[in-house]
Motif scaffolding. Structure first.
Motif, PDB file in Angstrom:
ATOM      1  N   HIS A 193       0.793  -1.223   0.000  1.00 47.35           N
ATOM      2  CA  HIS A 193       0.000   0.000   0.000  1.00 47.35           C
ATOM      3  C   HIS A 193       0.828   1.276   0.000  1.00 47.35           C
ATOM      4  N   LEU A 253      -6.191  -1.265   6.556  1.00 51.67           N
ATOM      5  CA  LEU A 253      -6.102  -1.042   5.117  1.00 51.67           C
ATOM      6  C   LEU A 253      -7.110  -1.929   4.405  1.00 51.67           C
ATOM      7  N   PHE A 283      -4.124  -1.535  -4.227  1.00 54.18           N
ATOM      8  CA  PHE A 283      -3.670  -0.172  -3.945  1.00 54.18           C
ATOM      9  C   PHE A 283      -3.707   0.603  -5.260  1.00 54.18           C
ATOM     10  N   CYS A 301       3.221  -5.064  -5.554  1.00 53.18           N
ATOM     11  CA  CYS A 301       2.008  -4.290  -5.857  1.00 53.18           C
ATOM     12  C   CYS A 301       1.703  -4.315  -7.355  1.00 53.18           C
TER      13      CYS A 301
END
Length: 132
Positions: free
Chosen positions: A52, A63, A68, A107
């Motif tokens: 994130h 979260l 993200f 990510c």
């Protein structure tokens, strides 16, 4: 099912090494999973809880269990940049607050795996993975 938990967990890896180790290999493993005779086989990608960027959660407001946001950056272009000139990816990594190439590559990989809305791909985000 195929569980993919291999990764290069180096926080000082170059962009290119992180892309090859943590993204290319994952995309290849998912491709292999799709070629299995069992068409219901799931590809289970072990990511990290730290995807994130600079965002942090609290006990009362954790979260979200969503991707993200990389906005305004495009995940595929980030991946290509990591393998190439790295300028676009470096700018994004800094702007989005990622502390290292490991979390940044994880990510981006989540986005690329999720981008095809493949119902047979699952993403798990443990906070730590260690030997048994």
């Amino acid at each position: 099912h195929v569980f993919h938990c291999a990764a290069a967990v180096s926080f000082t890896q170059t962009m290119e090494d992180a892309a090859v180790s943590n993204i290319t290999s994952s995309l290849q493993m998912r491709s292999l999973t799709r070629k299995l005779s069992n068409k219901n086989a799931k590809f289970v990608y072990i990511s990290t809880a730290f995807v994130h960027g600079c965002e942090t959660g609290t006990k009362t407001e954790p979260l979200p269990e969503t991707l993200f946001s990389l906005h305004p950056y495009d995940p595929l272009e980030l991946y290509k940049s990591m393998l190439g000139t790295q300028s676009y990816a470096s700018a994004a990594m800094n702007a989005l607050g990622f502390p290292n190439t490991y979390t940044f590559s994880k990510c981006i990989c989540e986005h690329l795996l999720h981008g095809e809305n493949d119902q047979n791909t699952l993403i798990i985000r443990p906070s730590i993975v260690g030997p048994s």
